[in-house]
Motif scaffolding. Structure first.
Motif, PDB file in Angstrom:
ATOM      1  N   HIS A  18     -32.966 -42.737  19.727  1.00 10.85           N
ATOM      2  CA  HIS A  18     -32.613 -41.749  18.703  1.00 10.85           C
ATOM      3  C   HIS A  18     -31.329 -41.011  19.080  1.00 10.85           C
ATOM      4  CE1 HIS A  18     -33.075 -38.982  15.414  1.00 10.85           C
ATOM      5  NE2 HIS A  18     -32.921 -37.981  16.256  1.00 10.85           N
ATOM      6  N   LEU A  19     -31.178 -40.662  20.341  1.00 10.06           N
ATOM      7  CA  LEU A  19     -29.961 -39.973  20.765  1.00 10.06           C
ATOM      8  C   LEU A  19     -28.746 -40.899  20.669  1.00 10.06           C
ATOM      9  CD1 LEU A  19     -31.390 -37.893  23.726  1.00 10.06           C
ATOM     10  CD2 LEU A  19     -30.641 -37.047  21.497  1.00 10.06           C
ATOM     11  N   ASP A  20     -28.922 -42.162  21.015  1.00 11.11           N
ATOM     12  CA  ASP A  20     -27.825 -43.125  20.846  1.00 11.11           C
ATOM     13  C   ASP A  20     -27.434 -43.241  19.376  1.00 11.11           C
ATOM     14  OD1 ASP A  20     -27.722 -43.638  23.546  1.00 11.11           O
ATOM     15  OD2 ASP A  20     -28.846 -45.526  23.426  1.00 11.11           O
ATOM     16  N   TYR A  21     -28.433 -43.324  18.500  1.00  9.73           N
ATOM     17  CA  TYR A  21     -28.174 -43.414  17.064  1.00  9.73           C
ATOM     18  C   TYR A  21     -27.455 -42.149  16.576  1.00  9.73           C
ATOM     19  CZ  TYR A  21     -28.890 -43.345  12.055  1.00  9.73           C
ATOM     20  OH  TYR A  21     -28.686 -43.256  10.703  1.00  9.73           O
ATOM     21  N   SER A  22     -27.910 -40.983  17.037  1.00 12.18           N
ATOM     22  CA  SER A  22     -27.304 -39.717  16.620  1.00 12.18           C
ATOM     23  C   SER A  22     -25.839 -39.650  17.032  1.00 12.18           C
ATOM     24  CB  SER A  22     -28.056 -38.525  17.214  1.00 12.18           C
ATOM     25  OG  SER A  22     -29.364 -38.486  16.712  1.00 12.18           O
ATOM     26  N   ARG A  23     -25.539 -40.089  18.249  1.00 12.51           N
ATOM     27  CA  ARG A  23     -24.149 -40.096  18.718  1.00 12.51           C
ATOM     28  C   ARG A  23     -23.295 -41.016  17.854  1.00 12.51           C
ATOM     29  NH1 ARG A  23     -23.511 -41.684  24.624  1.00 12.51           N
ATOM     30  NH2 ARG A  23     -21.446 -40.832  24.299  1.00 12.51           N
ATOM     31  N   ALA A  24     -23.797 -42.208  17.581  1.00 14.08           N
ATOM     32  CA  ALA A  24     -23.027 -43.166  16.786  1.00 14.08           C
ATOM     33  C   ALA A  24     -22.826 -42.650  15.362  1.00 14.08           C
ATOM     34  CB  ALA A  24     -23.742 -44.518  16.762  1.00 14.08           C
ATOM     35  N   GLN A  25     -23.862 -42.075  14.778  1.00 10.99           N
ATOM     36  CA  GLN A  25     -23.758 -41.558  13.414  1.00 10.99           C
ATOM     37  C   GLN A  25     -22.789 -40.380  13.355  1.00 10.99           C
ATOM     38  OE1 GLN A  25     -25.183 -43.111  10.751  1.00 10.99           O
ATOM     39  NE2 GLN A  25     -23.845 -41.750   9.596  1.00 10.99           N
ATOM     40  N   HIS A  26     -22.840 -39.521  14.356  1.00 10.85           N
ATOM     41  CA  HIS A  26     -21.919 -38.374  14.404  1.00 10.85           C
ATOM     42  C   HIS A  26     -20.473 -38.861  14.490  1.00 10.85           C
ATOM     43  CE1 HIS A  26     -20.288 -34.464  15.302  1.00 10.85           C
ATOM     44  NE2 HIS A  26     -19.707 -34.962  16.370  1.00 10.85           N
ATOM     45  N   ALA A  27     -20.229 -39.884  15.285  1.00  7.20           N
ATOM     46  CA  ALA A  27     -18.873 -40.426  15.412  1.00  7.20           C
ATOM     47  C   ALA A  27     -18.405 -40.998  14.071  1.00  7.20           C
ATOM     48  CB  ALA A  27     -18.829 -41.495  16.497  1.00  7.20           C
ATOM     49  N   LYS A  28     -19.298 -41.711  13.377  1.00  6.83           N
ATOM     50  CA  LYS A  28     -18.944 -42.251  12.062  1.00  6.83           C
ATOM     51  C   LYS A  28     -18.645 -41.122  11.075  1.00  6.83           C
ATOM     52  CE  LYS A  28     -21.770 -46.436  12.341  1.00  6.83           C
ATOM     53  NZ  LYS A  28     -22.980 -47.076  11.811  1.00  6.83           N
ATOM     54  N   ASP A  29     -19.481 -40.081  11.102  1.00  7.84           N
ATOM     55  CA  ASP A  29     -19.275 -38.950  10.196  1.00  7.84           C
ATOM     56  C   ASP A  29     -17.946 -38.256  10.477  1.00  7.84           C
ATOM     57  OD1 ASP A  29     -21.726 -39.493   9.067  1.00  7.84           O
ATOM     58  OD2 ASP A  29     -22.784 -37.864  10.102  1.00  7.84           O
ATOM     59  N   ALA A  30     -17.609 -38.093  11.740  1.00  8.57           N
ATOM     60  CA  ALA A  30     -16.354 -37.443  12.105  1.00  8.57           C
ATOM     61  C   ALA A  30     -15.155 -38.248  11.597  1.00  8.57           C
ATOM     62  CB  ALA A  30     -16.274 -37.248  13.618  1.00  8.57           C
TER      63      ALA A  30
END
Length: 147
Positions: free
Chosen positions: A110-122
């Motif tokens: 979940h933390l890996d997914y959150s990091r990747a999603q945050h990077a995409k959002d940024a």
């Protein structure tokens, strides 16, 4: 907290006691206006810690598994009821250990997914601002805020 301490605390607080938050007068809050800020490197460190915990626990929890099972079979073969109890303990331990390993893996993933999603959002926000006529200064400030 021991059971008697829990009972005493519950009696003092009455029926309004809640375990999932700190009372506002003690510094807790309930839906206050402050936002939560988490930095990417912290999410990464927590994800790595969860993964490491899973790996170490997997190794440690499996250490005596086969010997315990072998002992339970030998005790059963010798006609001792303790063999059945040891088999039940062995099975229960494996179930609980598996649940804990799955939880650690879930947290890490979940933390890996959150990091990747945050990077995409940024990236999307920065791209949208540039295409909408935003200046580089505002994009830079937003990027610095999320670092």
């Amino acid at each position: 907290m021991a059971w008697d301490e829990w009972e005493q605390a519950r009696a003092q607080q009455g029926t309004a006691m809640q375990l999932n938050e700190v009372a506002p007068e003690r510094g807790g809050g309930g839906g206050g206006g402050g936002g939560m800020v988490v930095h990417d490197n912290v999410l990464g460190a927590l994800g790595n810690a969860a993964h490491s915990l899973r790996q170490h626990f997997s190794t440690a929890s499996d250490h005596a598994r086969q010997h315990t099972f072998d002992a339970s079979i030998q005790l059963l073969n010798d006609g001792l009821d303790m063999g059945s109890a040891l088999t039940e303990l062995h099975d229960a331990w494996n179930t609980k250990a598996g649940t804990l390993k799955e939880a650690c893996a879930h947290i890490s993933n979940h933390l890996d997914y959150s990091r990747a999603q945050h990077a995409k959002d940024a990236v999307k926000i920065a791209t949208d601002m540039r295409t909408a006529g935003g200046d580089e200064l505002s994009v830079s400030r937003i990027h610095d805020y999320y670092k």
